[in-house]
Design an enzyme around this catalytic site. Structure first.
Site, PDB file in Angstrom:
ATOM      1  N   HIS A   1       0.028 -11.890   1.008  1.00  0.00           N
ATOM      2  CA  HIS A   1      -1.024 -11.055   0.391  1.00  0.00           C
ATOM      3  C   HIS A   1      -1.883 -11.833  -0.621  1.00  0.00           C
ATOM      4  O   HIS A   1      -3.090 -11.650  -0.692  1.00  0.00           O
ATOM      5  CB  HIS A   1      -0.373  -9.843  -0.278  1.00  0.00           C
ATOM      6  CG  HIS A   1      -1.252  -8.632  -0.305  1.00  0.00           C
ATOM      7  ND1 HIS A   1      -0.774  -7.362  -0.187  1.00  0.00           N
ATOM      8  CD2 HIS A   1      -2.595  -8.485  -0.438  1.00  0.00           C
ATOM      9  CE1 HIS A   1      -1.774  -6.499  -0.258  1.00  0.00           C
ATOM     10  NE2 HIS A   1      -2.891  -7.166  -0.405  1.00  0.00           N
TER      11      HIS A   1
ATOM     12  N   TYR B   1       0.830  -1.211   0.000  1.00  0.00           N
ATOM     13  CA  TYR B   1       0.000   0.000   0.000  1.00  0.00           C
ATOM     14  C   TYR B   1       0.862   1.257   0.000  1.00  0.00           C
ATOM     15  O   TYR B   1       1.665   1.487   0.908  1.00  0.00           O
ATOM     16  CB  TYR B   1      -0.957   0.019   1.199  1.00  0.00           C
ATOM     17  CG  TYR B   1      -1.908  -1.178   1.276  1.00  0.00           C
ATOM     18  CD1 TYR B   1      -2.179  -1.959   0.148  1.00  0.00           C
ATOM     19  CD2 TYR B   1      -2.533  -1.518   2.458  1.00  0.00           C
ATOM     20  CE1 TYR B   1      -3.042  -3.048   0.218  1.00  0.00           C
ATOM     21  CE2 TYR B   1      -3.401  -2.613   2.530  1.00  0.00           C
ATOM     22  CZ  TYR B   1      -3.638  -3.372   1.411  1.00  0.00           C
ATOM     23  OH  TYR B   1      -4.486  -4.450   1.488  1.00  0.00           O
TER      24      TYR B   1
HETATM   25  N1  LIG Z   1      -6.033  -8.456   1.184  1.00  0.00           N
HETATM   26  C1  LIG Z   1      -6.365  -7.814   0.087  1.00  0.00           C
HETATM   27  O1  LIG Z   1      -6.065  -8.234  -1.026  1.00  0.00           O
HETATM   28  C2  LIG Z   1      -7.124  -6.521   0.204  1.00  0.00           C
HETATM   29  C3  LIG Z   1      -7.697  -5.937  -0.950  1.00  0.00           C
HETATM   30  C4  LIG Z   1      -8.413  -4.734  -0.792  1.00  0.00           C
HETATM   31  C5  LIG Z   1      -8.536  -4.152   0.474  1.00  0.00           C
HETATM   32  N2  LIG Z   1      -7.938  -4.735   1.553  1.00  0.00           N
HETATM   33  C6  LIG Z   1      -8.041  -4.135   2.907  1.00  0.00           C
HETATM   34  O2  LIG Z   1      -9.388  -3.818   3.207  1.00  0.00           O
HETATM   35  C7  LIG Z   1      -9.523  -2.446   3.531  1.00  0.00           C
HETATM   36  C8  LIG Z   1     -10.850  -1.922   3.072  1.00  0.00           C
HETATM   37  O3  LIG Z   1     -11.097  -2.199   1.728  1.00  0.00           O
HETATM   38  P1  LIG Z   1     -11.274  -1.094   0.581  1.00  0.00           P
HETATM   39  O4  LIG Z   1     -10.605   0.158   0.913  1.00  0.00           O
HETATM   40  O5  LIG Z   1     -10.900  -1.785  -0.688  1.00  0.00           O
HETATM   41  O6  LIG Z   1     -12.860  -0.910   0.496  1.00  0.00           O
HETATM   42  P2  LIG Z   1     -14.010  -0.404   1.502  1.00  0.00           P
HETATM   43  O7  LIG Z   1     -13.562  -0.401   2.889  1.00  0.00           O
HETATM   44  O8  LIG Z   1     -15.206  -1.221   1.124  1.00  0.00           O
HETATM   45  O9  LIG Z   1     -14.294   1.080   0.973  1.00  0.00           O
HETATM   46  C9  LIG Z   1     -13.473   2.163   1.258  1.00  0.00           C
HETATM   47  C10 LIG Z   1     -14.152   3.420   0.703  1.00  0.00           C
HETATM   48  O10 LIG Z   1     -15.395   3.616   1.393  1.00  0.00           O
HETATM   49  C11 LIG Z   1     -15.419   4.911   1.978  1.00  0.00           C
HETATM   50  N3  LIG Z   1     -16.095   4.822   3.272  1.00  0.00           N
HETATM   51  C12 LIG Z   1     -15.651   4.258   4.412  1.00  0.00           C
HETATM   52  N4  LIG Z   1     -16.547   4.388   5.396  1.00  0.00           N
HETATM   53  C13 LIG Z   1     -17.594   5.061   4.867  1.00  0.00           C
HETATM   54  C14 LIG Z   1     -18.823   5.527   5.379  1.00  0.00           C
HETATM   55  N5  LIG Z   1     -19.182   5.297   6.644  1.00  0.00           N
HETATM   56  N6  LIG Z   1     -19.663   6.193   4.554  1.00  0.00           N
HETATM   57  C15 LIG Z   1     -19.336   6.427   3.276  1.00  0.00           C
HETATM   58  N7  LIG Z   1     -18.175   6.007   2.718  1.00  0.00           N
HETATM   59  C16 LIG Z   1     -17.311   5.343   3.514  1.00  0.00           C
HETATM   60  C17 LIG Z   1     -13.985   5.337   2.126  1.00  0.00           C
HETATM   61  O11 LIG Z   1     -13.922   6.755   2.086  1.00  0.00           O
HETATM   62  P3  LIG Z   1     -12.863   7.637   2.948  1.00  0.00           P
HETATM   63  O12 LIG Z   1     -11.555   6.941   2.832  1.00  0.00           O
HETATM   64  O13 LIG Z   1     -12.930   8.970   2.311  1.00  0.00           O
HETATM   65  O14 LIG Z   1     -13.336   7.686   4.367  1.00  0.00           O
HETATM   66  C18 LIG Z   1     -13.346   4.686   0.910  1.00  0.00           C
HETATM   67  O15 LIG Z   1     -13.560   5.483  -0.232  1.00  0.00           O
HETATM   68  C19 LIG Z   1      -8.322  -1.777   2.854  1.00  0.00           C
HETATM   69  O16 LIG Z   1      -7.975  -0.589   3.508  1.00  0.00           O
HETATM   70  C20 LIG Z   1      -7.251  -2.840   3.021  1.00  0.00           C
HETATM   71  O17 LIG Z   1      -6.697  -2.722   4.317  1.00  0.00           O
HETATM   72  C21 LIG Z   1      -7.267  -5.913   1.442  1.00  0.00           C
END
Ligand SMILES: NC(=O)c1ccc[n+]([C@@H]2O[C@H](COP(=O)([O-])OP(=O)(O)OC[C@H]3O[C@@H](n4cnc5c(N)ncnc54)[C@H](OP(=O)(O)O)[C@@H]3O)[C@@H](O)[C@H]2O)c1
Length: 256
Positions: free
Chosen positions: A90, A32
């Site tokens: 990962h 990241y």
């Molecule tokens: N292992 C893997 O391969 C893998 C892949 C993808 C993700 N991940 C992990 O999972 C975490 C989360 O996944 P993601 O970032 O892909 O997707 P997510 O958590 O589904 O979505 C994140 C998005 O949603 C917004 N958001 C968060 N809370 C909100 C709320 N209460 N109301 C409205 N919008 C909201 C955030 O905005 P703001 O940031 O502006 O608050 C951001 O734009 C990542 O940070 C990472 O640590 C792991």
């Protein structure tokens, strides 16, 4: 996080607020922001390291025995800590799993990681992992899981459940793409909640699933914390099942 220098202050503040509110599991990865996300985590946990549970990940291309150990040492330097609480592969890469597990074991023996696990492993990968001597030590499989991505319910989830392995659900609000759904909105109105909170409450309805939304906005962090207190009713769940039906048969694991 860690992808834009302009957002760094806000990202650190969001993580700090999360810690204040008890959201002390922080998920990051060497990938990241090319390591910058780990530096942001270091800044956020400064002075409160012991209150936090830090998860980081090694990239598959680094996942030989020596590569895993070296990647972990780089992550520790960026995280400014002496240990990673949970260290994940990962996704599956070319190096043999035995290699990676041997690296994880060396790191565990040295006390630099407390637990290890995997990410984006489907049932077949988990089967191969479990067949190895150290395989059953695996602490978790972090996978894509949300209302629109329920595939694991037909295979991986019961497989993990049978073996007592908790799942970590990533992208629980489908990176924001679930926010405008009409049915989610209707359920949210009934609970005086937001659609994001209902998406999180839905993923959290099962006690053996950890949910890791990303939020870099203070208001989102507060909302997400409050989602822990929402209990969906049978009527809510039935409505959500009609719009986002559970899978009938196992399919390949999806990834984002
Ligand atoms: N292992 C893997 O391969 C893998 C892949 C993808 C993700 N991940 C992990 O999972 C975490 C989360 O996944 P993601 O970032 O892909 O997707 P997510 O958590 O589904 O979505 C994140 C998005 O949603 C917004 N958001 C968060 N809370 C909100 C709320 N209460 N109301 C409205 N919008 C909201 C955030 O905005 P703001 O940031 O502006 O608050 C951001 O734009 C990542 O940070 C990472 O640590 C792991």
């Amino acid at each position: 996080m860690g992808e834009s220098i302009r957002q760094r202050k806000e990202e650190v503040a969001a993580l700090r607020l999360g810690i204040d509110l008890g959201l002390t599991l922080i998920d990051t990865a060497e990938m990241y922001g090319d390591g910058v996300a780990e530096e942001i985590v270091a800044e956020a946990v400064e002075g409160r390291r012991d209150a936090c549970f830090i998860v980081s990940k090694v990239l598959p291309e680094n996942s030989t025995r020596a590569g895993t150990i070296a990647a972990c040492e780089r992550s520790l330097r960026r995280l400014k800590t002496d240990r990673i609480d949970l260290y994940l592969l990962h996704w599956r890469g070319r190096p043999r799993l035995e290699e990676t597990l041997s690296g994880f074991e060396a790191l565990s023996d040295a006390g630099t990681i407390r637990y290890w696990g995997v990410s984006n492993f489907d049932v077949q990968d988990m089967g191969e992992l479990y067949a190895l001597k150290r395989g059953p030590v695996c602490a978790t499989d972090q996978v894509l899981y949300n209302l629109r991505r329920r595939g694991i319910e037909a295979g991986l989830l019961p497989w993990c459940r049978d073996r007592g392995i908790p799942i970590m659900a990533y992208s629980p609000i489908e990176q924001g793409r679930l926010l405008r759904d009409r049915v989610l909105t209707a359920v949210a109105i009934r609970h005086r909640a937001t659609t994001a909170q209902i998406a999180l409450a839905w993923a959290l309805r099962q006690p053996d699933i950890m949910v890791i939304p990303k939020a870099a906005t203070l208001a989102h962090v507060r909302e997400n914390r409050a989602a822990l207190d929402i209990r969906l009713t049978d009527q809510d769940l039935a409505e959500l099942d009609r719009t986002f039906p559970p899978p009938k048969r196992p399919g390949p694991l999806e990834m984002l």
